[in-house]
Scaffold this motif. Structure first.
Motif, PDB file in Angstrom:
ATOM      1  N   UNK A   1      31.941  42.536  33.363  1.00 58.71           N
ATOM      2  CA  UNK A   1      33.019  41.792  32.956  1.00 58.71           C
ATOM      3  C   UNK A   1      34.570  42.486  33.899  1.00 58.71           C
ATOM      4  N   UNK A   2      34.987  43.383  34.066  1.00 54.81           N
ATOM      5  CA  UNK A   2      36.207  44.521  34.355  1.00 54.81           C
ATOM      6  C   UNK A   2      36.123  43.748  35.552  1.00 54.81           C
ATOM      7  N   UNK A   3      35.204  43.744  36.554  1.00 51.66           N
ATOM      8  CA  UNK A   3      34.399  43.787  37.443  1.00 51.66           C
ATOM      9  C   UNK A   3      35.078  42.142  37.516  1.00 51.66           C
ATOM     10  N   UNK A   4      35.004  41.533  37.039  1.00 53.01           N
ATOM     11  CA  UNK A   4      34.699  39.624  38.173  1.00 53.01           C
ATOM     12  C   UNK A   4      36.272  39.593  37.350  1.00 53.01           C
ATOM     13  N   UNK A   5      36.904  40.148  36.575  1.00 54.74           N
ATOM     14  CA  UNK A   5      38.322  39.791  35.868  1.00 54.74           C
ATOM     15  C   UNK A   5      39.279  40.118  37.208  1.00 54.74           C
ATOM     16  N   UNK A   6      39.157  41.609  37.377  1.00 49.34           N
ATOM     17  CA  UNK A   6      40.213  42.462  38.429  1.00 49.34           C
ATOM     18  C   UNK A   6      40.181  41.746  39.544  1.00 49.34           C
ATOM     19  N   UNK A   7      38.144  41.565  40.123  1.00 47.79           N
ATOM     20  CA  UNK A   7      38.422  40.757  40.991  1.00 47.79           C
ATOM     21  C   UNK A   7      38.539  39.911  41.893  1.00 47.79           C
ATOM     22  N   UNK A   8      38.657  38.912  40.691  1.00 50.55           N
ATOM     23  CA  UNK A   8      39.317  37.689  40.876  1.00 50.55           C
ATOM     24  C   UNK A   8      40.757  37.793  40.897  1.00 50.55           C
ATOM     25  N   UNK A   9      41.712  38.634  39.808  1.00 49.29           N
ATOM     26  CA  UNK A   9      42.783  38.228  39.663  1.00 49.29           C
ATOM     27  C   UNK A   9      43.569  39.184  41.188  1.00 49.29           C
ATOM     28  N   UNK A  10      42.807  40.336  41.482  1.00 50.42           N
ATOM     29  CA  UNK A  10      43.410  40.953  43.222  1.00 50.42           C
ATOM     30  C   UNK A  10      43.108  39.290  44.461  1.00 50.42           C
ATOM     31  N   UNK A  11      42.627  39.070  44.340  1.00 52.06           N
ATOM     32  CA  UNK A  11      42.285  38.128  45.239  1.00 52.06           C
ATOM     33  C   UNK A  11      43.146  36.578  45.011  1.00 52.06           C
ATOM     34  N   UNK A  12      43.230  36.315  43.808  1.00 54.19           N
ATOM     35  CA  UNK A  12      44.360  35.457  43.986  1.00 54.19           C
ATOM     36  C   UNK A  12      45.879  35.985  43.705  1.00 54.19           C
ATOM     37  N   UNK A  13      45.983  37.760  42.949  1.00 56.66           N
ATOM     38  CA  UNK A  13      47.357  38.016  43.822  1.00 56.66           C
ATOM     39  C   UNK A  13      47.360  38.122  45.894  1.00 56.66           C
ATOM     40  N   UNK A  14      46.415  38.894  45.551  1.00 53.89           N
ATOM     41  CA  UNK A  14      46.499  38.773  47.821  1.00 53.89           C
ATOM     42  C   UNK A  14      46.791  37.382  48.729  1.00 53.89           C
ATOM     43  N   UNK A  15      46.251  36.338  47.847  1.00 52.52           N
ATOM     44  CA  UNK A  15      46.703  34.898  48.243  1.00 52.52           C
ATOM     45  C   UNK A  15      47.469  34.509  48.138  1.00 52.52           C
TER      46      UNK A  15
END
Lengths: 347, 266
Positions: free
Chosen positions: B49-63
């Motif tokens: 769960x944590x990986x999914x949330x953090x990786x998606x959040x990081x991708x959105x911020x990076x984008x």
């Protein structure tokens, strides 16, 4: 680039010129896609670019542009492409789409509204690009080689269509082309650009009748010779002499239409007052005629019928006599014309 | 195979085996029968769960941050552009643990940004879920920026000219023409960034620590579980491997290659 060009509203001004003559540069400068270093550009009553610092960006100019390969946005429907200019001016999506549909209806393209640019033909793309450029009612319409991306068959049909559209347009149209036929069919006036300068400007008939440079002569398909005139004769720069029906004196151009020349097996007797021996260099079929280029004094392009080419056995290397009536040669002063125009033109 | 010297073929096969044997070993050792049972434990579910949330959040911020940066690099001539591009590349080659240390010194409670941030807002980033997201963004953003910069350079810019002559402002051109035309590039960049964020370990453990439920992402969980529950670690590893293979397959697909809509034909 150093050109003083005026395109009156309601008229189509064709800009013709060889590659690298500055046609595209000119169009991009008028569009606002490239600033100019000197001079100024005015569209309607508005100075849009002036070397003293005024520069209005393309997005704020009252222009519409049709690009060479139309550049319809591939990710939008035809309708949204046409509506784009209105959306850019703050019109709401629904109203903009409704106006786009009206415009497409006028163009007879409304059934394409929901398609993507990848699903339509080149001729349709050209008309949609025109509809897109005109939907904001610009003061100036810029057409960059609008037929270059079309095949020969489509060209004739779209040319007639474009001609109709342009006659309804009240703004100024600049048409960049390298096809004299396009200029002839579509344009009221023609401006010939060479090496960034205006080589000649006027109506098509004026320019066609009295080309002022080698390029224009080639474009119009006439022979252009340069020489000095005295006592009804023109001594040509490349050698040879012509008897002409003119009393003009000094540096002149003489033009001879390829169809005004006849070829003979032997030295002819009779009313043609100019006759000289020549040798066939190339033979080329153009439609129902045959264009033969001759080496002689002067060199000349001649249009003959296939029958006379056959009866004279005009293969490359063959010899014959060329004759031109003095009254068929148009002679006019070569006031300030480019040096290049001194010899026979080979299109 | 015809014409290839046998010595070269031999060494090439060894190289391939070197890359594949560990993966084969992992798959062989995986307790397939108990896979779902293992993945359903509290620790692994939390990590997933944590990986999914953090990786998606990081991708959105990076984008969100990466598009303007990529646009600047691709479109604007500014002094030091080459240096900026090199700096953007740096997190790609920097050891993640160094990145984590750098984040800690800058954003930690005594860091040049972390200290004022805490005294003004009471927020502390290290050893929090936000810390995980920041570490992941730090390592993932270069993938996004470089991919999108390449897409921007590869697209046919005359579509932008056409939009400008129709009266579109620069922002409208970006929003309605440029970004849609480079959509495949944006997607590829986002996928690469997401895969990198998902696998992030070194910077995360350094900057955010290894707290189950808060900062323990899948890679950290795998590392921890190897000591206590080897089968669970293997199950999580297989999940990450499967995701990476899926990303590779998607990126290979035709629609993500140059030559899709909006790129200049040769």
């Amino acid at each position: 680039m150093d050109a003083d060009i005026e395109a009156p509203p309601g008229q189509v001004t064709a800009i013709v010129g060889p590659n690298g003559s500055g046609k595209s540069t000119l169009l991009r400068a008028v569009a606002g896609l490239a600033p100019i270093d000197r001079g100024s550009i005015r569209i309607g009553d508005c100075v849009v670019d002036d070397a003293d610092g005024t520069f209005i960006g393309a997005e704020d100019r009252s222009i519409g542009m049709v690009f060479q390969d139309y550049l319809l946005f591939p990710h939008m429907t035809v309708r949204d492409n046409v509506a784009f200019g209105l959306r850019a001016r703050g019109v709401r999506t629904r109203a903009a789409r409704a106006r786009a549909d009206e415009s497409l209806h006028e163009f007879g393209l409304v059934e394409l509204a929901a398609r993507r640019p990848s699903q339509i033909s080149g001729g349709q793309a050209q008309r949609i690009a025109l509809a897109r450029a005109l939907i904001t009612h610009p003061d100036a319409l810029l057409l960059d080689e609008p037929f270059a991306a079309l095949d020969a068959g489509t060209r004739a049909a779209t040319r007639a269509d474009l001609s109709r559209r342009l006659s309804d347009f009240t703004g100024a149209t600049l048409l960049v082309t390298h096809e004299p036929l396009e200029a002839l069919v579509l344009a009221d006036r023609v401006v010939v650009l060479e090496e960034g300068r205006v080589a000649q400007a006027g109506t098509m008939a004026e320019v066609a009748a009295r080309p002022a440079s080698a390029y224009v002569a080639a474009l119009m398909g006439v022979n252009l010779l340069r020489g000095s005139a005295h006592d009804g004769r023109v001594t040509l720069r490349g050698g040879g002499e012509l008897i002409v029906a003119s009393t003009i004196k000094g540096e002149v151009f003489a033009t001879i239409r390829p169809s005004a020349v006849t070829a003979h097996r032997q030295r002819p007797e009779g009313s043609a007052r100019n006759a000289w021996p020549a040798r066939v260099r190339t033979v080329e079929e153009i439609g129902d005629r045959v264009r033969v280029s001759f080496d002689g004094q002067p060199d000349l392009l001649v249009d003959l019928t296939a029958a006379s080419v056959a009866s004279l056995a005009l293969a490359p290397g063959a010899r014959c006599w060329l004759t031109v009536k003095a009254t068929e040669i148009d002679v006019y002063p070569a006031a300030s014309s480019p040096e290049s125009a001194e010899h026979v033109i080979r299109p | 195979m015809h014409g290839a010297p046998w010595a070269i073929v031999f060494v090439a096969v060894i190289a391939l085996a070197f890359l594949l044997i560990p993966l084969a070993g992992l798959l062989a050792a995986t307790p397939w029968a108990r896979l779902f049972e293992l993945l359903a434990s509290d620790v692994t579910l939390q990590a997933l769960r944590l990986s999914l949330i953090t990786s998606v959040a990081a991708t959105v911020i990076a984008a969100v941050l990466g598009v303007p940066l990529a646009w600047m690099l691709a479109r604007v001539e500014f002094p030091g552009r080459a240096v900026v591009r090199a700096l953007v590349l740096l997190p790609l080659v920097l050891p993640p643990v160094v990145g984590g240390t750098a984040l800690l010194t800058a954003l930690g409670r005594r860091g040049i940004i972390g200290a004022p941030l805490e005294s003004l807002t009471g927020i502390t980033l290290p050893f929090s879920t936000w810390g995980v997201i920041i570490a992941a963004t730090f390592v993932a953003m270069p993938f996004f920026v470089l991919t999108v910069e390449g897409a921007l350079r590869g697209m046919d810019r005359r579509f932008e000219d056409a939009a400008v002559t129709l009266g579109a402002s620069r922002l409208m051109v970006l929003r309605r023409v440029t970004l849609p035309l480079i959509a495949p590039g944006l997607l590829a960049g986002a996928l690469l960034a997401w895969a990198r964020a998902l696998g992030e370990f070194g910077a995360t453990i350094t900057f955010a620590g290894n707290f189950p439920g808060r900062t323990q992402t899948m890679p950290l969980a795998i590392y921890t579980l190897l000591e206590t529950d080897r089968d669970a670690a293997l199950a999580l590893s297989v999940v990450l491997l499967a995701i990476c293979v899926a990303v590779l397959l998607i990126l290979r697909d035709q629609w993500l290659r140059p030559g899709a809509a909006g790129t200049r034909r040769p």
